[in-house]
Design a protein around this motif. Structure first.
Motif, PDB file in Angstrom:
ATOM      1  N   HIS A  20       0.855  -1.184   0.000  1.00  0.00           N
ATOM      2  CA  HIS A  20       0.000   0.000   0.000  1.00  0.00           C
ATOM      3  C   HIS A  20       0.888   1.230   0.000  1.00  0.00           C
ATOM      4  N   ASP A  21       0.584   2.193  -0.848  1.00  0.00           N
ATOM      5  CA  ASP A  21       1.335   3.431  -0.906  1.00  0.00           C
ATOM      6  C   ASP A  21       0.897   4.334   0.245  1.00  0.00           C
ATOM      7  N   TYR A  23       1.235   7.494   0.723  1.00  0.00           N
ATOM      8  CA  TYR A  23       0.616   8.748   0.291  1.00  0.00           C
ATOM      9  C   TYR A  23      -0.825   8.517  -0.165  1.00  0.00           C
ATOM     10  N   SER A  24      -1.112   7.334  -0.688  1.00  0.00           N
ATOM     11  CA  SER A  24      -2.499   7.013  -1.033  1.00  0.00           C
ATOM     12  C   SER A  24      -3.337   6.830   0.230  1.00  0.00           C
ATOM     13  N   LEU A  25      -2.759   6.182   1.237  1.00  0.00           N
ATOM     14  CA  LEU A  25      -3.479   5.990   2.497  1.00  0.00           C
ATOM     15  C   LEU A  25      -3.810   7.320   3.162  1.00  0.00           C
ATOM     16  N   LYS A  27      -4.178  10.097   1.530  1.00  0.00           N
ATOM     17  CA  LYS A  27      -4.826  10.920   0.494  1.00  0.00           C
ATOM     18  C   LYS A  27      -4.031  12.189   0.221  1.00  0.00           C
ATOM     19  N   GLY A  28      -2.709  12.030   0.149  1.00  0.00           N
ATOM     20  CA  GLY A  28      -1.836  13.157  -0.154  1.00  0.00           C
ATOM     21  C   GLY A  28      -1.487  14.016   1.039  1.00  0.00           C
TER      22      GLY A  28
END
Length: 55
Positions: A20-21, A23-25, A27-28
């Motif tokens: 899991h990225d 930054y995706s978790l 949301k930036g």
């Protein structure tokens, strides 16, 4: 990251844990909340690019 490694990061083999990225978790942003067994944990990305997970 080059084009050869990108697909393997997005689709791990069946015997490896999911990727899991961070930054995706978040949301930036710099923080996300993770729920486990009714408890909320904070995942934070520091200015130095490190991850901190706290209760």
């Amino acid at each position: 990251m080059n084009a050869m490694t990108a697909p393997s990061l997005m689709q791990p083999a069946a015997n490896t844990p999911p990727v899991h990225d961070a930054y995706s978790l978040t949301k930036g942003g710099g923080m996300a909340q993770i729920l486990l067994d009714g408890k909320i944990y904070q995942l934070r990305i520091t200015r130095a690019g490190k991850l901190i997970l706290t209760k």
